[in-house]
Design an enzyme around this catalytic site. Structure first.
Site, PDB file in Angstrom:
ATOM      1  N   THR A 142       0.843  -1.198   0.000  1.00 53.33           N
ATOM      2  CA  THR A 142       0.000   0.000   0.000  1.00 53.33           C
ATOM      3  C   THR A 142       0.876   1.245   0.000  1.00 53.33           C
ATOM      4  OG1 THR A 142      -1.649  -1.186   1.275  1.00 53.33           O
ATOM      5  CG2 THR A 142      -1.719   1.223   1.411  1.00 53.33           C
ATOM      6  N   VAL A 155     -12.239  -6.143   1.324  1.00 51.56           N
ATOM      7  CA  VAL A 155     -11.616  -4.864   1.678  1.00 51.56           C
ATOM      8  C   VAL A 155     -10.631  -5.125   2.817  1.00 51.56           C
ATOM      9  CG1 VAL A 155     -12.025  -2.550   2.599  1.00 51.56           C
ATOM     10  CG2 VAL A 155     -13.633  -3.534   0.951  1.00 51.56           C
ATOM     11  N   GLY A 156      -9.419  -4.630   2.674  1.00 47.45           N
ATOM     12  CA  GLY A 156      -8.408  -4.825   3.713  1.00 47.45           C
ATOM     13  C   GLY A 156      -8.420  -3.690   4.720  1.00 47.45           C
ATOM     14  N   GLY A 185       0.608  -4.134   4.547  1.00 45.45           N
ATOM     15  CA  GLY A 185       0.869  -5.561   4.742  1.00 45.45           C
ATOM     16  C   GLY A 185      -0.429  -6.336   4.628  1.00 45.45           C
TER      17      GLY A 185
HETATM   18  N1  GLY Z   1      -2.889  -3.721   3.240  1.00 50.21           N
HETATM   19  C1  GLY Z   1      -3.585  -3.745   2.034  1.00 50.21           C
HETATM   20  C2  GLY Z   1      -4.575  -4.812   1.937  1.00 50.21           C
HETATM   21  O1  GLY Z   1      -4.499  -5.792   2.652  1.00 50.21           O
HETATM   22  O2  GLY Z   1      -5.469  -4.710   1.123  1.00 50.21           O
END
Ligand code: GLY
Length: 302
Positions: free
Chosen positions: A161, A189-190, A212
């Site tokens: 990211t 969605v993260g 991450g």
């Molecule tokens: N850290 C970005 C995601 O896991 O989507």
């Protein structure tokens, strides 16, 4: 050039963080608005089609569709705006800014986010145009392997990211943008667009962000934890170290997961912590008063 005391501090993640901090600094010099500089720096990374984890050219989901997440938070008044799983607008960070400025909401997701972007006058990008030849071919290769039983459909890849943090005379801003994990389930969605997980900014403590494996960072609400630690008096370096160590204490498996967190405390101190070790180490790019520095934090390994 402004002196160090008057200058903002910009920090950004990964190798493309250099593009981000250089864009932020150039924007600041021209316009003198550090929050706008953070947004345009994030947008610059989103618009670079060679980056496979952010914006145009990001790896698609398991249906072959690119879905972008982005968010912004302003530490002076805790205003924030977030966009999740948007498919036809890039840079998503500008749409997140429009959510913050032009709605009473904090987050818009999916089709509603795409519709909002159109209502706000953003250019519509065809789904096919969100892919590059490289990501289309990687997707087709992945799908062929899954169909042949040679690859695990549940295994997602890549998660770098762009996290862009800015500080200026005690004011803070956090911006993040990502295309999320490659080959994710549609609608997944993260942490990135989740206020408190992927980012947080509060001038009373500082600003923080994470990059991450989103599910783990989300589970631990890392950015608000870093903010709380800084509010209690920890420096950015102490807060990021303590929060990542706590994640590892809670679940030893986190030592092997790619997790990186970063912060600027209210005094302008910079900190970052990571579990990333071999190949593709975590790196942070910092700009103070027009001086650029690349930092590779020593990973926590036990
Ligand atoms: N850290 C970005 C995601 O896991 O989507």
């Amino acid at each position: 050039m402004p002196n160090e005391k008057d200058s903002p501090i910009f920090i950004a993640t990964w190798d493309f963080g250099e593009l981000a901090v250089r864009t932020a600094w150039a924007h600041w010099q021209e316009h003198g608005d550090f929050a706008a500089a953070c947004i345009e720096a994030t947008a610059a990374v989103e618009l670079d089609p060679s980056i496979p984890t952010v914006g145009i050219g990001g790896l698609p989901n398991r249906d072959g569709i690119v879905e972008l997440d982005a968010a912004i938070m302003r530490g002076s008044d805790l205003r924030c705006g977030s966009i999740a799983a948007i498919r036809t607008t890039c840079p998503a960070i500008r749409v997140a800014k429009a959510v913050m400025d032009n709605t009473k909401s904090v987050m818009l997701a999916g089709q509603g986010a795409d519709d909002f972007a159109m209502q706000q006058g953003f250019e519509r990008i065809d789904r096919e145009a969100m892919l590059t030849d490289k990501t289309r071919s990687e997707y087709e290769c992945w799908r062929a392997k899954v169909e042949a039983g040679q690859a695990d459909r549940e295994k997602m890849v890549g998660h770098d990211t762009v996290c862009m943090l800015g500080w200026h005379q005690g004011e803070t801003v956090a911006c993040v943008a990502t295309s999320g994990l490659g080959f994710k389930r549609a609608g997944r969605v993260g942490d990135s667009p989740i206020i408190g997980a992927g980012l947080y900014a509060d001038d009373q403590s500082g600003c923080a962000a994470s990059t991450g494996i989103g599910e783990e960072l989300y589970r631990h609400a890392v950015s608000v934890r870093i903010s709380d630690a800084m509010h209690a008096g920890a420096s950015a370096a102490e807060a990021t170290d303590a929060v990542l160590r706590r994640m590892i204490e809670r679940d030893q498996a986190n030592i092997t997961r790619g997790l990186s967190i970063l912060a600027i405390d209210r005094h302008g101190g910079v900190g970052a912590a990571t579990t990333r070790t071999a190949n593709h180490k975590f790196e942070l790019h910092v700009c103070r008063a027009g001086v650029f520095e690349r930092i590779v934090p020593t990973p926590i390994t036990s």
